[in-house]
Scaffold this motif. Structure first.
Motif, PDB file in Angstrom:
ATOM      1  N   ALA A   1       4.737  -3.417  19.057  1.00  5.33           N
ATOM      2  CA  ALA A   1       3.865  -4.329  18.306  1.00  5.33           C
ATOM      3  C   ALA A   1       2.589  -4.679  19.053  1.00  5.33           C
ATOM      4  O   ALA A   1       1.661  -5.246  18.461  1.00  5.33           O
TER       5      ALA A   1
ATOM      6  N   GLN B   1      10.071  -3.706  11.667  1.00 10.84           N
ATOM      7  CA  GLN B   1       8.794  -4.322  11.295  1.00 10.84           C
ATOM      8  C   GLN B   1       7.666  -3.822  12.191  1.00 10.84           C
ATOM      9  O   GLN B   1       6.562  -3.509  11.725  1.00 10.84           O
ATOM     10  N   SER B   2       7.928  -3.739  13.484  1.00  8.26           N
ATOM     11  CA  SER B   2       6.881  -3.310  14.412  1.00  8.26           C
ATOM     12  C   SER B   2       6.454  -1.874  14.149  1.00  8.26           C
ATOM     13  O   SER B   2       5.282  -1.525  14.325  1.00  8.26           O
TER      14      SER B   2
ATOM     15  N   VAL C   1       6.834  -0.218  11.077  1.00  7.73           N
ATOM     16  CA  VAL C   1       6.191  -0.172   9.760  1.00  7.73           C
ATOM     17  C   VAL C   1       4.753  -0.677   9.831  1.00  7.73           C
ATOM     18  O   VAL C   1       3.854  -0.123   9.194  1.00  7.73           O
ATOM     19  N   HIS C   2       4.535  -1.709  10.627  1.00  3.18           N
ATOM     20  CA  HIS C   2       3.206  -2.307  10.741  1.00  3.18           C
ATOM     21  C   HIS C   2       2.463  -1.816  11.992  1.00  3.18           C
ATOM     22  O   HIS C   2       1.558  -2.507  12.477  1.00  3.18           O
TER      23      HIS C   2
ATOM     24  N   GLU D   1      -0.092  -0.513  14.399  1.00  2.00           N
ATOM     25  CA  GLU D   1      -1.548  -0.577  14.276  1.00  2.00           C
ATOM     26  C   GLU D   1      -2.155   0.830  14.107  1.00  2.00           C
ATOM     27  O   GLU D   1      -1.910   1.728  14.899  1.00  2.00           O
TER      28      GLU D   1
ATOM     29  N   TRP E   1      -1.572   3.391  12.286  1.00  2.00           N
ATOM     30  CA  TRP E   1      -0.635   4.507  12.385  1.00  2.00           C
ATOM     31  C   TRP E   1      -1.213   5.805  11.835  1.00  2.00           C
ATOM     32  O   TRP E   1      -0.847   6.907  12.264  1.00  2.00           O
TER      33      TRP E   1
ATOM     34  N   ASP F   1       8.095  -3.617   2.187  1.00  2.00           N
ATOM     35  CA  ASP F   1       7.156  -3.711   3.309  1.00  2.00           C
ATOM     36  C   ASP F   1       6.294  -2.460   3.428  1.00  2.00           C
ATOM     37  O   ASP F   1       5.084  -2.547   3.667  1.00  2.00           O
TER      38      ASP F   1
ATOM     39  N   VAL G   1       2.118  -2.017   3.053  1.00  2.00           N
ATOM     40  CA  VAL G   1       1.266  -1.416   4.078  1.00  2.00           C
ATOM     41  C   VAL G   1       0.415  -0.289   3.483  1.00  2.00           C
ATOM     42  O   VAL G   1      -0.781  -0.168   3.769  1.00  2.00           O
TER      43      VAL G   1
ATOM     44  N   SER H   1      -2.234  -1.816   0.964  1.00  4.04           N
ATOM     45  CA  SER H   1      -3.247  -2.611   1.674  1.00  4.04           C
ATOM     46  C   SER H   1      -4.222  -1.725   2.433  1.00  4.04           C
ATOM     47  O   SER H   1      -5.341  -2.133   2.752  1.00  4.04           O
TER      48      SER H   1
END
Length: 612
Positions: free
Chosen positions: A79, A117-118, A120-121, A123, A125, A153, A157, A160
């Motif tokens: 993360a 979560q880390s 999937v989100h 930075e 990617w 989730d 991503v 967005s």
């Protein structure tokens, strides 16, 4: 290898840290004596990768024992911002993704949520090297296929990310396309996120354009959500269009107020003595100084006008860019081939529906309606369809009077301006309007003398004005090979203008004056005596002598019962011509081959009145 044999004696993360520290010392030493070879570096990398792989597996083992300490450490590292020295390396990320993809059932627990979560989100990617990106996408596919709850989730991503340019969202669309095909229910969250992440009107032009571009690409492979995506685009174009129009109206109002103030000042100045004028000049100079702030910026009304002008430029730029993109996209979707396959028909029907539900009910837009203007002119059958749609709405008994009049304004404006229309189509619409108006006069003319305001006949005036507007632009097409008027328009107009409805009085003044000039020159009908009589009646009304004193006149006194508010609303509606010239530079250029300027057909007639 002793470290692995004794790994059970101390936590695995200590092994990793110890190994990393050991490696650092080794690297520092090798820099001094410069004795290490490439093979040594490769071996070191393999050892480090193998150690991290064991560490990840150890973390999964620990997870099954209801402890998530090591998983938490990995999650924290993933993360971190990419610029951080402690961010997970690409090599270790490859290992992590491989291990997790092979052990997906072991992370189907809430204790693993921070780690998932880390990832999937992660930075940016989408900027990962191709090998790592492939592993990342594979993990996401396995994750959502095996544990569907994570699709919410992931889809957030992906959508967005639509603010990014198309060249950066290739992977976004690849994943969306995959999940929509493999898991049809996955579209459930997409339709929620599309409007949620749509940039606001005040966002940058770049973000707005990127988002629309990605939505348009999305419609190419997701037919199930095609209508929702197009609906969202049209809604936002309307919103921009309305905001731009509001800014223009406010600026016009401010300019008018300033002109009035200036006129008042000049009138007052004429009565001042020379010494008083000198004092007034000094006072105004002082006022000007007060309007300048400490930083030298203009304050007050001038500053507001500058801001208003900037807003107009910003909204115009955004609206123009989006409208250009949308029209160019639609051009490719209504080719003869796509219409034959049915895909083009589907898109056209979607745009037509949105025109009826979104565009038509919105008052005084200036640009969004050109989407329909443009797409319909690419094929003759599409123009036929649009004309039928407008005629149906214009004369539907279930529509409100305002909606019918608005549709008539669109019908008249489209026939007048659309360059690709055939003579047959134009004559057909004119004949339809003339027939309806004839029936209306026959059936309802006697009502004019009955109690009630003239607003009862708004529908009649809307249809008559539409036909006159069409005639002003297309009069050269209304004679047959022998020089006779099509639809016997000469007899028709002579009957209409002397009817008790007196349309020359209640329709738009500019249109009626231009119609009078052209019809007189073409020996179609003579209107100026009636217009003069109408003007005299208005003058008598102003000085206190209303129509009621004109006993025996064919013009009803019922007009006096038409309230000012109702009449103004009707005048505003009658003054709206949807396909007046565009003010958006790029869009206007695109429309040139489809659009008739008044100057092209006005000939010897005055050019003002029918063109902005």
């Amino acid at each position: 290898m002793m470290a692995f044999e004794n790994s059970g004696k101390r936590p695995a993360q200590d092994v990793v840290v110890s190994a990393m520290e050991s490696k650092k010392r080794k690297v520092e030493f090798s820099d001094k004596i410069t004795m290490h070879t490439g093979d040594d570096d490769h071996d070191d990398a393999n050892i480090s990768t193998e150690m991290y792989k064991r560490f990840v597996k150890s973390a999964l083992d620990e997870l099954e024992k209801n402890s998530n300490t090591q998983v938490g450490l990995i999650a924290s590292q993933v993360a971190l911002p990419r610029k951080s020295e402690d961010h997970v390396s690409l090599a270790n990320l490859d290992v992590l993704l491989d291990v997790l993809s092979d052990n997906i059932s072991r992370i189907e627990t809430s204790r693993a949520s921070p780690l998932i979560q880390s990832i999937v989100h992660l930075e940016k990617w989408w900027e990962l090297p191709s090998q790592t990106l492939g592993k990342y996408i594979f993990f996401i596919r396995v994750l959502c296929s095996s544990i569907p709850k994570w699709w919410q989730d992931v889809s957030m991503v992906l959508i967005s990310g639509f603010h990014l340019p198309l060249e950066m969202t290739v992977s976004h669309h690849d994943m969306l396309r995959y999940f929509l095909k493999m898991i049809p229910s996955s579209m459930g969250f997409i339709d929620i996120y599309m409007p949620k992440f749509f940039p606001s009107n005040n966002d940058s032009c770049k973000n707005l354009v990127n988002y629309v571009a990605n939505l348009l690409k999305f419609t190419s492979y997701c037919k199930e959500l095609q209508f929702q995506a197009w609906s969202l685009i049209i809604e936002r174009v309307i919103s921009l269009d309305v905001e731009l129009q509001n800014e223009l109206d406010e600026l016009d109002d401010d300019i008018e107020d300033e002109d009035l103030d200036l006129a008042d000042d000049e009138e007052a100045g004429d009565d001042e003595e020379d010494d008083e004028e000198a004092v007034d000049v000094e006072t105004r100079d002082d006022d000007k100084e007060d309007d300048v702030g400490e930083d030298g910026e203009i304050e007050g009304e001038e500053e507001y006008n500058v801001q208003a002008t900037q807003n107009i430029k910003d909204f115009s730029k955004k609206l123009d860019a989006i409208l250009t993109m949308v029209t160019e996209c639609l051009r490719e979707k209504v080719t003869p081939e796509s219409l034959k396959s049915g895909e083009g028909v589907s898109v056209f029907n979607t745009i037509t529906t949105l025109f009826k539900t979104h565009v038509l009910p919105t008052y005084f837009t200036r640009s969004v309606q050109y989407i329909m203007f443009h797409i319909s002119q690419h094929q003759i059958e599409l123009m036929d369809s649009f004309l039928v749609t407008l005629i149906d709405i214009s004369f539907s008994p279930t529509e409100t009077a305002e909606t019918r009049i608005k549709s008539l304004q669109y019908l008249g404006s489209f026939i007048a301006r659309a360059k690709k229309l055939s003579r047959t189509q134009i004559i057909f619409v004119a004949s339809y309007l003339a027939s309806w108006l004839n029936r209306y006069v026959l059936e309802r003319e006697e009502e004019v003398d009955q109690p009630g305001g003239m607003d009862r006949f708004k529908h009649f005036y809307g249809a008559f004005q539409a036909l006159c507007y069409i005639f002003c632009f297309r009069h050269t097409l209304f004679r047959d090979a022998d020089g006779n008027w099509e639809c016997e328009l000469d007899k028709f107009f002579q009957r209409m203008v002397i009817s008790k409805f007196n349309p020359l009085k209640y329709c738009n003044e500019n249109v009626m004056l231009m119609f009078a000039r052209i019809s007189q020159h073409e020996d179609l009908a003579y209107c100026f005596s009636i217009i003069e009589n109408n003007n005299n009646q208005r003058l008598r009304g102003i000085i206190g002598r209303g129509d009621k004193e004109q006993k025996g006149s064919v013009y009803s006194s019922a007009a006096s019962t038409w309230s000012l508010a109702t009449r103004q609303q009707f005048i505003d509606l009658q003054s709206y011509f949807p396909y007046d010239p565009l003010i958006l530079e790029r869009s206007k250029e695109i429309m040139k081959e489809f659009y008739i300027e008044w100057s092209e057909v006005s000939g010897e007639y005055e050019s003002d009145g029918l063109e902005d």
